[in-house]
Design an enzyme around this catalytic site. Structure first.
Site, mmCIF file in Angstrom:
data_model
loop_
_atom_site.group_PDB
_atom_site.id
_atom_site.type_symbol
_atom_site.label_atom_id
_atom_site.label_comp_id
_atom_site.label_asym_id
_atom_site.label_seq_id
_atom_site.Cartn_x
_atom_site.Cartn_y
_atom_site.Cartn_z
ATOM 1 N N GLU A 121 0.822 -1.207 0.000
ATOM 2 C CA GLU A 121 0.000 0.000 0.000
ATOM 3 C C GLU A 121 0.860 1.264 0.000
ATOM 4 O OE1 GLU A 121 -3.692 0.479 0.720
ATOM 5 O OE2 GLU A 121 -2.879 2.320 -0.095
ATOM 6 N N ASP B 50 1.041 4.038 -3.075
ATOM 7 C CA ASP B 50 0.597 5.427 -2.902
ATOM 8 C C ASP B 50 1.677 6.420 -3.305
ATOM 9 O OD1 ASP B 50 -1.569 4.170 -1.836
ATOM 10 O OD2 ASP B 50 -1.537 5.211 0.087
ATOM 11 N N SER C 35 -7.281 2.070 -3.607
ATOM 12 C CA SER C 35 -6.113 2.754 -3.052
ATOM 13 C C SER C 35 -5.129 3.095 -4.160
ATOM 14 C CB SER C 35 -5.446 1.916 -1.974
ATOM 15 O OG SER C 35 -5.253 0.620 -2.418
#
Ligand SMILES: *[C@@H]1O[C@H](CO)[C@@H](O)[C@H](O)[C@H]1NC(C)=O
Ligand SMILES: *[C@@H]1O[C@H](CO)[C@@H](O)[C@H](O)[C@H]1NC(C)=O
Ligand SMILES: *[C@@H]1O[C@H](CO)[C@@H](O)[C@H](O)[C@H]1NC(C)=O
Ligand SMILES: *[C@@H]1O[C@H](CO)[C@@H](O)[C@H](O)[C@H]1NC(C)=O
Ligand SMILES: *[C@@H]1O[C@H](CO)[C@@H](O)[C@H](O)[C@H]1NC(C)=O
Length: 537
Positions: A246, A250, A450
């Site tokens: 994650e 990002d 995400s």
């Protein structure tokens, strides 16, 4: 993944202290966690106290004024000091809370610029006497240890939107920085150049990025446009150990669309590991006068697992950010409309928070119709969306959502959702088949909203950049302006449905995309040059 969330968010919602449980708060221990017994009375714990703020109605009005492009106050943002003078707790609140703390021997407290939070260190014995009825226990889940009160925690899906690896993906169409930029019509000239522009991703829950991964990602995928390959500032503690998928995702993607823009990473910002990092991050924003203009966050809980008072307070924090000209983007979640099993075998959709907050911009997900070429975008069936059961529909979206509800579009049975609630998402971007470099290894087929969120965040930062070059203020809270565009500057996604309850009534289906706004892909995906043109005054 389930984790325990903020026990330490003791909300002082009234000058007269109350410590009763919110009636809607779930207090069972999530499955994977084991109660390892009560902590020693002399162990130190830290409580975060949210003090009742003043002028919250005025704060809401101001947010509407500074975010509404038709208002003469549009873009006239407040400084942190101005926000502080608005919301600072009353003398009475301060007096009551301080004497309550003093009477229990609690002395080690730190405040923030806005004075509406106190962070206090004390022994477990003191904490238990401060909150009658509470008992602090240590919990383990194999990996992590947390200290929480037995009477105050709730379930969380944690980084619900933790990206997943796609099972049956098309090998030829994996997104990388260049392909994505092409899809959204970003040219080599569309990179940041304004002096003080900045953007941020916030990471929680032991998610770290590795600077070497970012560098390698940019070497592999960042050709053809000017970009940075280093994070400008890390706020909080980057733990050791492996990088998180994650976190890598990002950082790599916000810096690909928001290219050549100074990027910050907020990571596990508390001073103690036991703190609830989401709350710590919110609190930190109230203690820093200069923070990035755009924040993207992939984190959420089931709305029904959180106390209304807690969510309302978090909303106040979003409003405080909005009046300062800061844009908050949240991933809409990866479970479509979600599903909550009620008693008697009946089901309802399950909204997630902060995605359902009226004061953030929520980003849904899309896929390519034909994954073997840059065809057109359709719904990604995982894209989170729906209607809040807690927050009423904000005025900025009433006409768009009403139009959707009245359209010929077949809707799920009305018992599954609440048409009076805040509807989301607001906008979307591709959410499947991403390349991510993590722990030095390029990994294909990473998916989830995400991924869409930093992609949209980077583009908003580019628009801020062009605004700054023209001497205009940042976009701030985008939604009031976004909904006034009526889809201008956006690619309208009109095909496909997302997931819902796996039952006989809806057979796994939630809502379906439709022309203009819909609760699956919002208004659609950015067509950068057109969106820029629409937002450049
Ligand atoms: C807020 O910032 C001040 C000044 O840097 C610092 O002393 C204080 O500890 C900070 N508050 C918290 C809760 O960390
Ligand atoms: C990149 O950003 C810097 C300011 O941070 C600016 O001076 C430079 O011109 C930018 N590069 C391009 C290609 O625009
Ligand atoms: C950039 O920020 C610094 C410090 O906050 C400020 O002094 C300077 O005027 C800003 N520059 C621009 C171009 O806004
Ligand atoms: C529907 O939403 C409203 C707020 O928009 C709320 O007051 C009401 O309780 C919700 N209904 C259900 C069944 O959750
Ligand atoms: C990019 O521009 C092309 C040509 O104008 C257009 O067909 C396409 O829809 C645009 N992309 C998006 C995401 O709107």
């Amino acid at each position: 993944m389930q984790i325990l969330v903020p026990v330490f968010a003791v909300l002082c919602s009234c000058p007269v202290w109350s410590t009763h449980l919110e009636p809607d708060q779930d207090t069972s221990v999530p499955e994977e966690w084991i109660d390892a017994g009560r902590v020693a009375p002399s162990d130190r714990v830290e409580l975060t106290l949210a003090l009742r703020q003043q002028n919250v109605d005025r704060l809401r009005e101001l947010l509407e004024l500074v975010s509404d492009p038709h208002s003469p106050q549009y873009g006239k943002f407040l400084s942190l000091e101005e926000v502080a003078s608005l919301v600072r707790p009353s003398q009475l609140t301060n007096k009551v809370v301080r004497s309550w703390l003093q009477n229990h021997g609690v002395k080690d407290c730190q405040s923030v610029v806005t004075e509406d939070f106190l962070q206090c260190e004390m022994t477990a014995r003191e904490a238990e006497s401060l909150l009658p009825g509470s008992e602090f226990h240590r919990y383990f889940n194999g990996q992590h240890s947390l200290v929480r009160s037995t009477s105050r925690y709730s379930h969380s899906r944690g980084p619900v939107q933790a990206p997943g690896l796609c099972g049956r993906c098309a090998p030829l169409s994996i997104r990388d920085a260049g392909l994505l930029r092409g899809r959204y019509n970003l040219t080599a000239a569309d990179v940041g150049s304004a002096e003080n522009n900045s953007q941020a991703v916030a990471q929680f829950l032991e998610q770290f990025y590795h600077p070497t991964d970012l560098k390698e990602f940019m070497t592999l995928f960042g050709s053809g446009f000017k970009h940075m390959d280093k994070v400008a500032q890390v706020v909080g503690t980057q733990g050791g150990g492996k990088a998180g998928l994650e976190a890598s995702l990002d950082v790599e993607y916000i810096m690909s669309t928001g290219a050549n823009i100074s990027t910050w990473v907020f990571t596990n910002p508390g001073r103690h590991e036991s703190q609830e990092p989401f709350l710590q991050w919110m609190l930190l924003l109230s203690n820093m006068s200069a923070v990035p203009w755009v924040h993207t966050i992939s984190y959420g809980d089931d709305e029904d697992s959180l106390a209304a008072a807690y969510m309302t307070r978090i909303n106040n924090e979003f409003m405080k950010a909005g009046v300062r000209g800061i844009s908050m983007l949240f991933a809409s979640g990866d479970s479509g409309a979600g599903c909550r099993h009620l008693t008697k075998g009946s089901n309802v959709f399950r909204p997630s928070f902060p995605a359902s907050s009226p004061y953030v911009t929520t980003v849904g997900g899309t896929s390519l119709k034909n994954p073997f070429k840059m065809s057109y975008e359709v719904t990604d069936y995982i894209s989170g969306g729906g209607f809040s059961n807690i927050f009423t529909m904000p005025s900025y979206q009433v006409s768009a959502v009403t139009a959707f509800l009245k359209s010929k579009q077949a809707l799920p049975p009305s018992t599954y959702f609440n048409t009076s609630g805040r509807a989301y998402p607001d906008i979307a971007a591709l959410s499947d088949n991403y390349w991510v470099v993590t722990n030095r290894i390029p990994i294909p087929w990473v998916s989830g909203t995400s991924a869409s969120t930093p992609v949209v965040g980077g583009m908003l930062s580019l628009i801020n950049d062009q605004r700054f070059l023209k001497g205009l203020p940042s976009l701030g809270f985008l939604n009031p302006r976004l909904y006034k565009l009526l889809g201008q500057g956006l690619y309208d996604v009109t095909e496909g449905c997302h997931l819902g309850c796996l039952d006989e009534q809806v057979e796994g289906k939630g809502f379906c995309a439709a022309p203009l706004w819909d609760p699956v892909t919002g208004w659609g995906t950015p067509n950068y040059p057109a969106l820029l043109a629409a937002l450049l005054d």
